[in-house]
Design a protein around this motif. Structure first.
Motif, PDB file in Angstrom:
ATOM      1  N   PRO A 130       0.805  -1.227   0.000  1.00  0.00           N
ATOM      2  CA  PRO A 130       0.000   0.000   0.000  1.00  0.00           C
ATOM      3  C   PRO A 130       0.840   1.280   0.000  1.00  0.00           C
ATOM      4  O   PRO A 130       0.367   2.333  -0.413  1.00  0.00           O
ATOM      5  CB  PRO A 130      -0.807  -0.118   1.307  1.00  0.00           C
ATOM      6  CG  PRO A 130      -0.859  -1.598   1.568  1.00  0.00           C
ATOM      7  CD  PRO A 130       0.452  -2.139   1.095  1.00  0.00           C
ATOM      8  N   ARG A 131       2.081   1.197   0.451  1.00  0.00           N
ATOM      9  CA  ARG A 131       2.969   2.374   0.428  1.00  0.00           C
ATOM     10  C   ARG A 131       3.966   2.280  -0.748  1.00  0.00           C
ATOM     11  O   ARG A 131       3.841   2.987  -1.737  1.00  0.00           O
ATOM     12  CB  ARG A 131       3.690   2.488   1.780  1.00  0.00           C
ATOM     13  CG  ARG A 131       4.407   3.807   2.000  1.00  0.00           C
ATOM     14  CD  ARG A 131       5.759   3.920   1.328  1.00  0.00           C
ATOM     15  NE  ARG A 131       6.705   2.876   1.725  1.00  0.00           N
ATOM     16  CZ  ARG A 131       7.876   2.703   1.131  1.00  0.00           C
ATOM     17  NH1 ARG A 131       8.256   3.465   0.124  1.00  0.00           N
ATOM     18  NH2 ARG A 131       8.687   1.727   1.503  1.00  0.00           N
ATOM     19  N   ASP A 132       4.925   1.363  -0.663  1.00  0.00           N
ATOM     20  CA  ASP A 132       5.954   1.281  -1.706  1.00  0.00           C
ATOM     21  C   ASP A 132       5.318   0.876  -3.036  1.00  0.00           C
ATOM     22  O   ASP A 132       5.722   1.342  -4.106  1.00  0.00           O
ATOM     23  CB  ASP A 132       7.005   0.233  -1.293  1.00  0.00           C
ATOM     24  CG  ASP A 132       8.364   0.476  -1.915  1.00  0.00           C
ATOM     25  OD1 ASP A 132       8.462   1.308  -2.832  1.00  0.00           O
ATOM     26  OD2 ASP A 132       9.334  -0.184  -1.502  1.00  0.00           O
ATOM     27  N   GLY A 133       4.308   0.015  -2.944  1.00  0.00           N
ATOM     28  CA  GLY A 133       3.650  -0.479  -4.159  1.00  0.00           C
ATOM     29  C   GLY A 133       2.874   0.587  -4.891  1.00  0.00           C
ATOM     30  O   GLY A 133       2.859   0.624  -6.122  1.00  0.00           O
ATOM     31  N   VAL A 156      15.148  -7.314   5.248  1.00  0.00           N
ATOM     32  CA  VAL A 156      15.656  -7.051   3.897  1.00  0.00           C
ATOM     33  C   VAL A 156      14.503  -6.624   2.988  1.00  0.00           C
ATOM     34  O   VAL A 156      13.349  -7.015   3.189  1.00  0.00           O
ATOM     35  CB  VAL A 156      16.417  -8.264   3.309  1.00  0.00           C
ATOM     36  CG1 VAL A 156      17.749  -8.445   4.023  1.00  0.00           C
ATOM     37  CG2 VAL A 156      15.588  -9.531   3.354  1.00  0.00           C
ATOM     38  N   HIS A 157      14.845  -5.847   1.972  1.00  0.00           N
ATOM     39  CA  HIS A 157      13.843  -5.158   1.145  1.00  0.00           C
ATOM     40  C   HIS A 157      14.385  -5.155  -0.294  1.00  0.00           C
ATOM     41  O   HIS A 157      15.202  -4.297  -0.638  1.00  0.00           O
ATOM     42  CB  HIS A 157      13.684  -3.746   1.726  1.00  0.00           C
ATOM     43  CG  HIS A 157      12.741  -2.826   1.030  1.00  0.00           C
ATOM     44  ND1 HIS A 157      11.528  -2.446   1.573  1.00  0.00           N
ATOM     45  CD2 HIS A 157      12.829  -2.158  -0.151  1.00  0.00           C
ATOM     46  CE1 HIS A 157      10.927  -1.585   0.770  1.00  0.00           C
ATOM     47  NE2 HIS A 157      11.697  -1.382  -0.292  1.00  0.00           N
ATOM     48  N   PHE A 158      13.962  -6.132  -1.061  1.00  0.00           N
ATOM     49  CA  PHE A 158      14.515  -6.262  -2.412  1.00  0.00           C
ATOM     50  C   PHE A 158      13.489  -5.882  -3.472  1.00  0.00           C
ATOM     51  O   PHE A 158      12.411  -6.477  -3.546  1.00  0.00           O
ATOM     52  CB  PHE A 158      14.982  -7.703  -2.664  1.00  0.00           C
ATOM     53  CG  PHE A 158      16.225  -8.050  -1.892  1.00  0.00           C
ATOM     54  CD1 PHE A 158      17.451  -7.532  -2.266  1.00  0.00           C
ATOM     55  CD2 PHE A 158      16.162  -8.878  -0.784  1.00  0.00           C
ATOM     56  CE1 PHE A 158      18.608  -7.825  -1.549  1.00  0.00           C
ATOM     57  CE2 PHE A 158      17.305  -9.176  -0.057  1.00  0.00           C
ATOM     58  CZ  PHE A 158      18.525  -8.648  -0.439  1.00  0.00           C
ATOM     59  N   HIS A 159      13.867  -4.940  -4.313  1.00  0.00           N
ATOM     60  CA  HIS A 159      13.073  -4.673  -5.521  1.00  0.00           C
ATOM     61  C   HIS A 159      13.524  -5.678  -6.581  1.00  0.00           C
ATOM     62  O   HIS A 159      14.682  -6.122  -6.598  1.00  0.00           O
ATOM     63  CB  HIS A 159      13.266  -3.223  -5.969  1.00  0.00           C
ATOM     64  CG  HIS A 159      12.510  -2.265  -5.098  1.00  0.00           C
ATOM     65  ND1 HIS A 159      11.268  -1.771  -5.429  1.00  0.00           N
ATOM     66  CD2 HIS A 159      12.803  -1.745  -3.877  1.00  0.00           C
ATOM     67  CE1 HIS A 159      10.829  -0.985  -4.456  1.00  0.00           C
ATOM     68  NE2 HIS A 159      11.754  -0.951  -3.495  1.00  0.00           N
ATOM     69  N   ASP A 160      12.584  -6.047  -7.453  1.00  0.00           N
ATOM     70  CA  ASP A 160      12.826  -7.188  -8.351  1.00  0.00           C
ATOM     71  C   ASP A 160      13.148  -6.754  -9.776  1.00  0.00           C
ATOM     72  O   ASP A 160      12.898  -7.497 -10.730  1.00  0.00           O
ATOM     73  CB  ASP A 160      11.585  -8.100  -8.345  1.00  0.00           C
ATOM     74  CG  ASP A 160      11.909  -9.483  -8.867  1.00  0.00           C
ATOM     75  OD1 ASP A 160      13.061  -9.929  -8.698  1.00  0.00           O
ATOM     76  OD2 ASP A 160      11.010 -10.106  -9.472  1.00  0.00           O
ATOM     77  N   GLY A 167       8.743  -3.112  -8.758  1.00  0.00           N
ATOM     78  CA  GLY A 167       8.222  -3.384  -7.429  1.00  0.00           C
ATOM     79  C   GLY A 167       9.106  -4.286  -6.596  1.00  0.00           C
ATOM     80  O   GLY A 167      10.095  -4.847  -7.066  1.00  0.00           O
ATOM     81  N   ASN A 168       8.692  -4.427  -5.355  1.00  0.00           N
ATOM     82  CA  ASN A 168       9.378  -5.343  -4.433  1.00  0.00           C
ATOM     83  C   ASN A 168       9.084  -6.774  -4.846  1.00  0.00           C
ATOM     84  O   ASN A 168       8.154  -7.038  -5.604  1.00  0.00           O
ATOM     85  CB  ASN A 168       8.829  -5.166  -3.013  1.00  0.00           C
ATOM     86  CG  ASN A 168       9.216  -3.847  -2.422  1.00  0.00           C
ATOM     87  OD1 ASN A 168       8.546  -2.856  -2.633  1.00  0.00           O
ATOM     88  ND2 ASN A 168      10.308  -3.829  -1.706  1.00  0.00           N
ATOM     89  N   VAL A 169       9.834  -7.685  -4.250  1.00  0.00           N
ATOM     90  CA  VAL A 169       9.496  -9.092  -4.403  1.00  0.00           C
ATOM     91  C   VAL A 169       8.006  -9.231  -4.079  1.00  0.00           C
ATOM     92  O   VAL A 169       7.498  -8.603  -3.144  1.00  0.00           O
ATOM     93  CB  VAL A 169      10.380  -9.956  -3.468  1.00  0.00           C
ATOM     94  CG1 VAL A 169      10.127  -9.681  -1.996  1.00  0.00           C
ATOM     95  CG2 VAL A 169      10.196 -11.433  -3.762  1.00  0.00           C
TER      96      VAL A 169
HETATM   97 MG    MG Z   1      11.337   0.301  -1.676  1.00  0.00          MG
END
Ligand code: MG
Ligand code: HMG
Length: 301
Positions: A13-16, A205-209, A247-249
């Protein structure tokens, strides 16, 4: 938390949504957050109290927070860049926040209009107020495996920023590969370097794909002992100040991996897949995740 449990932090809802070009109605954001909580996601990052001039999509942060039906025992942290954001967040009922720094000087300037040291000084009064109010604070470190503006980011810079945020009172440090450039051995080495200064139990951990490495990177970090992972339903997202970042994983792909490898998450995977399909339809696109496209194999939960 037992060793075989992984805590998934939902940031969709935030990063997405922060990078969505057309304004997503607040009621859709609220419905998304509530559905995610109903799927068993205990932590759902709800919105950002940043400048609406910088991120217009998050201009409805008050409406989202005030309209939310909060489930007991669930947490709804929000992003806060400064004391003005903190005041807004608290007035709207936020009880948990996240501040966000970067390991790259160039990215820090583009993202929050301040160098790294200046940004840490800006967070200090936020953390002081949060401590006085009993508000828990997460600290993000962006560009831990590479920067869209300066390229390579020295590991020592990642460690320094993570250590500073932790020392200032952030209870959890989320290490972000903002533009999805890293690969698994690099990811593991980065986590191990940070873990020499900040307890592993305080790391996420915070991985963008962006380059298809996110799930492999997460796994490398799980093998290194990390037990908190950020993810975004349907693989939604990107950062407005990281051109080309995707986006993130995807949360459902991550949960499939974790359950398949014997980890517990407390998340209802079929319900999560439905939620990924629902928000993708609301946004008028196909979900980016493999699970939402392929579905579960027979006799799977
Ligand atoms: Mg991010
Ligand atoms: P600035 O322009 O230097 O701020 O921006 P300022 O203090 O000079 O204020 C300028 C104007 O903004 C003033 O209004 C302030 O009142 C207002 P004016 O007088 O012009 O009308 N303002 C605010 N309004 C509402 N809420 C606030 C606020 N603060 C100032 N909190 C600032 C500095 C930090 C505010 C700006 O750069 C900003 O908002 N940046 C946020 C960028 C952002 O949200 N990026 C995405 C999130 S980070 C991310 O996605 C990475 C992550 O996922 C991890 C990873 O992937 O690596 C977390």
């Amino acid at each position: 938390m037992s060793a075989d449990t992984v805590r998934v932090v939902e940031v969709g809802p935030r990063d997405g949504l922060q990078n969505e070009p057309s304004q997503v109605p607040a009621r859709t954001k609220i419905a998304l957050i509530e559905r995610l909580a109903d799927c068993g996601l205990a932590v759902v990052e709800a919105t950002s109290f940043v400048s609406p001039k910088w991120v217009p999509q998050m201009a409805d942060a008050e409406e989202v927070m005030r309209g939310l039906r909060r489930r007991p025992g669930h947490r709804y942290p929000v992003l806060v860049p400064n004391t003005a954001g903190y005041a807004r967040a608290r007035a709207a009922g936020a009880t948990e926040i996240a501040v966000f720094a970067a390991a790259s000087e160039a990215f820090s300037r583009r993202n929050i209009n301040a160098g790294i040291d200046e940004s840490l000084e800006r967070f200090r009064p936020v953390l002081e107020r949060a401590r006085a109010d009993g508000v828990e604070v997460r600290g993000y470190v962006s560009t831990v495996l590479g920067c869209p503006y300066q390229g390579e980011v020295p590991l020592a810079d990642v460690v320094r920023v993570a250590r500073s945020l932790h020392a200032m009172g952030c209870s959890e440090i989320s290490l972000g590969d903002t533009i999805g450039v890293g690969t698994p051995r690099q990811a593991r080495a980065m986590v191990e370097a940070v873990a020499s200064e900040v307890p592993l139990a305080a790391l996420a951990v915070h991985f963008h794909d962006t380059r298809g490495q996110a799930l492999a990177n997460v796994w490398a970090c799980i093998e290194a002992g990390v037990r908190a992972v950020d993810a975004s339903v349907a693989g939604l997202g990107g950062c407005p100040y990281a051109p080309g970042a995707s986006g993130n994983v995807a949360t459902e792909d991550l949960v499939y991996l974790l359950h398949g490898c014997g980890f517990a998450t407390g998340i209802d995977l079929p319900a999560l897949i439905e939620t990924a399909r629902w928000i993708s339809a609301e946004l008028g696109r196909e979900p980016a995740s493999r699970l939402a496209r392929a579905g579960l194999p027979r006799a799977h939960g």
